[in-house]
Design an enzyme around this catalytic site. Structure first.
Site: not given
Ligand code: KIV
Length: 277
Positions: A49, A88, A118, A186
């Site tokens: 995201d 995501d 995710k 993270e």
């Molecule tokens: O949204 C994203 O790019 C992420 C990564 C930073 C792991 O969640």
């Protein structure tokens, strides 16, 4: 097995089995050409995201919608053959209840072809992760700095320093016990990332964490130098595409104004009316 030697994309279980082995390679992807560029080199690609910030100019990830994730997920899905695709879940699409999370995760998987979703959160999302996994949705968890919670975390700070390390360890254990097949860590101290990696049975994917994690991920626009609004300490720039691109555009503008573009090789004669060359 390396991504280049592999014939078909790994499944979430294959990624889980990479725990403790050759580090897992991943990047974010948002478009078909980018996905094609990284397909042979990555074990999985994440339609993150972060696309809200790096592609759409939003101030944070909070304004990203299901429709945006699905549109970019479909584009990336057309570009990957040997890397697994994870998408995501955007802010507001899963936090309300496990049922809401399942409804939206199922839509993402059905409409994009993603192998997994995710979502952000540790102990408080464990029930939802277990609910999804029991219903056929592989889940990658994301703990530490969770950008969808910047308003309650007080910004993009390092997470888990000092006494807060125990809570982050509890988050990692909770998502692993709930059935997540891997977890993104993270912006956490390197020693804590190493302790978590040693303590849980699923791969840790670091971003601003430690080289000792089971894998690494970066936002592709950060590592290619395409996103330049700010640069986090954990980003290594492998190219400077924004400045290279701007120099190319400036050269084009100068050529057009000087009438040196298009040149003879770019224009059509009338000698052979059947030829399009
Ligand atoms: O949204 C994203 O790019 C992420 C990564 C930073 C792991 O969640």
């Amino acid at each position: 097995m390396s991504a280049t030697a592999r014939k078909s994309a790994p499944l979430p279980d294959d990624i889980r089995d990479m725990k403790g082995g050759t580090p897992i390679v991943s990047l974010t992807a948002y478009t078909t050409p980018m996905a094609e560029m990284m397909d042979a080199h990555c074990d999985f690609v994440l339609v993150g995201d972060s696309l809200g910030m790096v592609l759409h100019g939003l101030p944070s990830t909070l304004g990203v919608t299901m429709d945006m994730m699905i549109m970019h997920g479909r584009a990336v899905g057309r570009g990957v053959k040997s890397a697994m695709m994870v998408v995501d879940m955007p802010f507001g699409s899963y936090e309300e209840s496990p049922a809401q999370a399942f409804r939206n995760a199922a839509r993402i998987m059905a409409e994009t072809g993603a192998a997994a979703v995710k979502l952000e959160g540790g102990v408080h999302m464990a029930e939802t992760i277990a609910f999804l996994v029991a219903r056929g949705v592989p889940v990658m968890a994301h703990i530490g700095l969770t950008p969808q919670s910047i308003n309650t975390l007080g910004g993009y700070k390092v997470q888990g320093r000092g006494d807060a390390g125990a809570a982050l360890m509890a988050d990692a254990r909770a998502v692993a016990e709930a059935g997540a097949f891997s977890v993104v860590l993270e912006k956490v101290p390197a020693t804590l990332a190493d302790e978590i990696t040693a303590a849980i049975p699923i791969p840790t994917i670091g971003i601003g964490a430690s080289a000792g994690c089971d894998g690494q991920i970066l936002v592709v626009d950060d590592m290619l130098g395409l996103f330049t609004r700010f640069k986090a300490k954990f980003v290594k720039r492998y190219a400077e595409l924004a400045s290279d691109g701007e120099a190319a555009i400036a050269a084009y503008a100068a050529d057009v104004r000087a009438r040196s573009f298009p040149a003879a090789e770019h224009v059509f004669g009338d000698a052979d009316p059947k030829s399009n060359a």
